[in-house]
Write a protein that holds these residues in place. Structure first.
Motif, PDB file in Angstrom:
ATOM      1  N   ASP A 197       0.870  -1.183   0.000  1.00 13.19           N
ATOM      2  CA  ASP A 197       0.000   0.000   0.000  1.00 13.19           C
ATOM      3  C   ASP A 197       0.903   1.229   0.000  1.00 13.19           C
ATOM      4  O   ASP A 197       1.660   1.424   0.959  1.00 13.19           O
ATOM      5  CB  ASP A 197      -0.896  -0.006   1.237  1.00 13.19           C
TER       6      ASP A 197
ATOM      7  N   ARG B 176      -4.185   0.921   8.920  1.00 13.38           N
ATOM      8  CA  ARG B 176      -2.860   0.754   8.314  1.00 13.38           C
ATOM      9  C   ARG B 176      -1.782   0.647   9.389  1.00 13.38           C
ATOM     10  O   ARG B 176      -0.811  -0.089   9.246  1.00 13.38           O
ATOM     11  CB  ARG B 176      -2.547   1.906   7.370  1.00 13.38           C
TER      12      ARG B 176
ATOM     13  N   TYR C 184       1.493   3.212   3.138  1.00 14.74           N
ATOM     14  CA  TYR C 184       2.281   2.671   4.252  1.00 14.74           C
ATOM     15  C   TYR C 184       3.542   3.499   4.463  1.00 14.74           C
ATOM     16  O   TYR C 184       3.981   3.673   5.603  1.00 14.74           O
ATOM     17  CB  TYR C 184       2.664   1.219   3.993  1.00 14.74           C
TER      18      TYR C 184
ATOM     19  N   HIS D 193      -7.589   4.118   6.997  1.00 14.03           N
ATOM     20  CA  HIS D 193      -6.327   4.788   7.317  1.00 14.03           C
ATOM     21  C   HIS D 193      -5.818   4.379   8.695  1.00 14.03           C
ATOM     22  O   HIS D 193      -4.627   4.115   8.870  1.00 14.03           O
ATOM     23  CB  HIS D 193      -6.491   6.309   7.269  1.00 14.03           C
TER      24      HIS D 193
END
Length: 115
Positions: free
Chosen positions: A34, A80, A37, A77
């Motif tokens: 991602d 993550r 990240y 979000h």
């Protein structure tokens, strides 16, 4: 490459004498999982906030949102952070993991490993 293929990629394992190589491979791994990240290891954890309008007695400011008020995007979000922390811990042996076990964020883990 599909997401399934990314999920089957091996997490780079940190060996004491190979930190520079591990760092490059881990950054590539995180970005492949991602791209956001990378923001999480460079910035503090994402915390959903909302704007409180200015009144006669209080200036305009932001406050942390209640978890029940998070949008689906905000939830994604926030999620993550534990995923990145898991990836980083999974890339460490027991000795290295113990050095960062008290770190509260992915950024803090990353910064600790940098030093």
């Amino acid at each position: 490459m599909s997401i399934t293929n990314y999920e089957s990629m091996k997490i780079p394992i940190l060996k004491k004498s190979e930190y520079p190589t591990w760092k490059v491979k881990t950054l590539m791994y995180l970005e492949a999982m991602d791209p956001d990240y990378l923001d999480r290891i460079r910035d503090e954890p994402y915390i959903p906030t909302r704007l409180v309008e200015r009144t006669e007695t209080v200036l305009e400011h932001y406050v942390v949102k209640a978890k029940s008020d998070w949008t689906p995007e905000e939830k994604a979000h926030v999620l993550r952070e534990p995923k990145i922390k898991n990836i980083l811990h999974s890339s460490l042996d027991a000795v290295m993991s113990n050095r960062v076990i008290a770190c509260k964020s992915a950024k803090e883990i990353w910064d600790t490993l940098e030093t």
